[in-house]
Write a protein that holds these residues in place. Structure first.
Motif, PDB file in Angstrom:
ATOM      1  N   GLY A 204      23.514  48.285 -28.600  1.00 35.17           N
ATOM      2  CA  GLY A 204      22.588  49.069 -29.234  1.00 35.17           C
ATOM      3  C   GLY A 204      23.351  49.815 -30.196  1.00 35.17           C
ATOM      4  N   ILE A 215      18.477  47.848 -31.728  1.00 36.37           N
ATOM      5  CA  ILE A 215      19.037  47.150 -30.576  1.00 36.37           C
ATOM      6  C   ILE A 215      18.965  45.665 -30.625  1.00 36.37           C
ATOM      7  CG2 ILE A 215      18.492  48.964 -28.874  1.00 36.37           C
ATOM      8  CD1 ILE A 215      15.824  47.203 -27.924  1.00 36.37           C
ATOM      9  N   VAL A 242      20.163  54.696 -26.471  1.00 37.47           N
ATOM     10  CA  VAL A 242      20.132  53.112 -26.994  1.00 37.47           C
ATOM     11  C   VAL A 242      20.368  52.074 -26.252  1.00 37.47           C
ATOM     12  CG1 VAL A 242      20.930  51.914 -28.905  1.00 37.47           C
ATOM     13  CG2 VAL A 242      20.197  54.178 -29.371  1.00 37.47           C
ATOM     14  N   GLU A 243      21.534  52.625 -25.475  1.00 42.41           N
ATOM     15  CA  GLU A 243      22.409  51.577 -24.453  1.00 42.41           C
ATOM     16  C   GLU A 243      21.206  51.127 -23.552  1.00 42.41           C
ATOM     17  OE1 GLU A 243      24.838  49.795 -25.353  1.00 42.41           O
ATOM     18  OE2 GLU A 243      25.918  51.018 -26.842  1.00 42.41           O
ATOM     19  N   VAL A 246      18.098  48.994 -24.902  1.00 43.77           N
ATOM     20  CA  VAL A 246      18.551  47.598 -25.005  1.00 43.77           C
ATOM     21  C   VAL A 246      18.489  46.675 -23.643  1.00 43.77           C
ATOM     22  CG1 VAL A 246      20.924  47.684 -25.100  1.00 43.77           C
ATOM     23  CG2 VAL A 246      20.231  45.821 -26.113  1.00 43.77           C
ATOM     24  N   SER A 269      26.996  44.476 -21.307  1.00 36.94           N
ATOM     25  CA  SER A 269      26.854  45.609 -22.123  1.00 36.94           C
ATOM     26  C   SER A 269      28.166  46.163 -22.470  1.00 36.94           C
ATOM     27  CB  SER A 269      26.158  46.724 -21.489  1.00 36.94           C
ATOM     28  OG  SER A 269      26.280  47.820 -21.992  1.00 36.94           O
TER      29      SER A 269
END
Length: 296
Positions: A204, A215, A242-243, A246, A269
């Motif tokens: 993301g 994302i 955002v992380e 996603v 990730s």
């Protein structure tokens, strides 16, 4: 299982992924920044609305990518490689729907989809060279660029033959096909070997913290072949949010769309803190408690 992706800096397709994803999103949403769209935004420095490629009608999205004589010739030349001579749609949204129906055979379905994005990307880049650098648009240069993109992207999807990239470019029609004889395992430098059969790489990004964010993710098998992908605009979010979003979206897709996958799946990730958070017991940020709970 959720782990940190050590290859997070890998640039996919030889392009800036975010730049390409934003372009596709804008195109499909009708927000590509041509003169007609900019005029709606009230950009004052635009003095003419004519198409810079053919000096014809108003530079709308449909005109730039389809109706313009220069762009139309590019489409006809590329489709002619497969002996298809049909480019009658005047709407890019309609053309997206029609494109798959024109695919000459199942063996080139992947290449056919790649070709569409290679053409629109090259048309847009050619238009920008004319507008911002004062260059003259060349059909031959555009066709060579499209062949290069198709060959490179085809190989990058893990299904290209092991022949030289130059040969693929010279014979896109015959060599860029899906068959057992042309499929090869991707380079070991780009694929991580695990006992699990499937790996979901997610990422993301936001322009600021918070800022406009997007994302995306790619699901691959143990040979590196792409089984599915997603890409979304998610509004204004902070970097940590955002992380988390996603990873949550990847989990949703695995449950909703891929229930038939009878194997363990590792989600990668590039954010070690988010990975530790999701694999831990504490929930941390109150605003993201529900998302973290769902991920676990």
């Amino acid at each position: 299982m959720l782990v940190v992706d050590p290859f997070s800096d890998f640039t996919w397709q030889g392009l800036c992924p975010l730049k390409f994803e934003i372009f596709v999103w804008q195109l499909l949403k009708g927000r590509t920044l041509v003169k007609e769209v900019l005029a709606k935004f009230g950009v004052g420095h635009i003095t003419t609305s004519g198409c810079p490629m053919c000096e014809g009608d108003i530079e709308s999205i449909d005109h730039v990518f389809l109706v313009c004589n220069w762009a139309n010739k590019v489409w006809r030349e590329c489709m002619g490689w497969w002996n298809i001579f049909s480019c009658s749609s005047s709407s890019i949204k309609d053309w997206v729907m029609v494109w798959n129906a024109l695919c000459p055979s199942k063996s080139v379905n992947r290449t056919w989809n790649i070709l569409f994005f290679a053409i629109v990307w090259t048309i847009w880049e050619s238009r920008n060279e004319v507008v911002f650098h004062g260059l003259v648009a060349s059909h031959q240069k555009a066709l060579n660029t499209i062949k290069f993109c198709v060959a490179l992207w085809f190989k990058n999807f893990g299904c290209g033959s092991d022949v030289d990239l130059t040969l693929l470019m010279l014979d896109v029609k015959e060599r860029c096909v899906d068959s057992n004889s042309t499929k090869v395992i991707r380079s070991k430098t780009k694929v991580i070997s695990h006992a699990s059969k499937f790996c979901f790489y997610v990422d993301g990004s936001s322009r600021g913290n918070p800022g406009e964010a997007g994302i995306g993710g790619v699901l691959r098998d143990d040979n590196g072949k792409i089984l599915g992908m997603f890409s979304y605009y998610v509004g204004v979010l902070g970097a940590m949010s955002v992380e988390i979003y996603v990873i949550h979206r990847a989990c949703q897709l695995l449950i909703d769309k891929m229930a038939s996958l009878d194997s363990n799946i590792i989600i990668f990730s590039d954010s070690s803190s988010v990975v530790d958070w999701c694999n831990g017991e504490e929930f941390g940020n109150f605003n993201l408690v529900l998302l973290v709970h769902d991920i676990r």
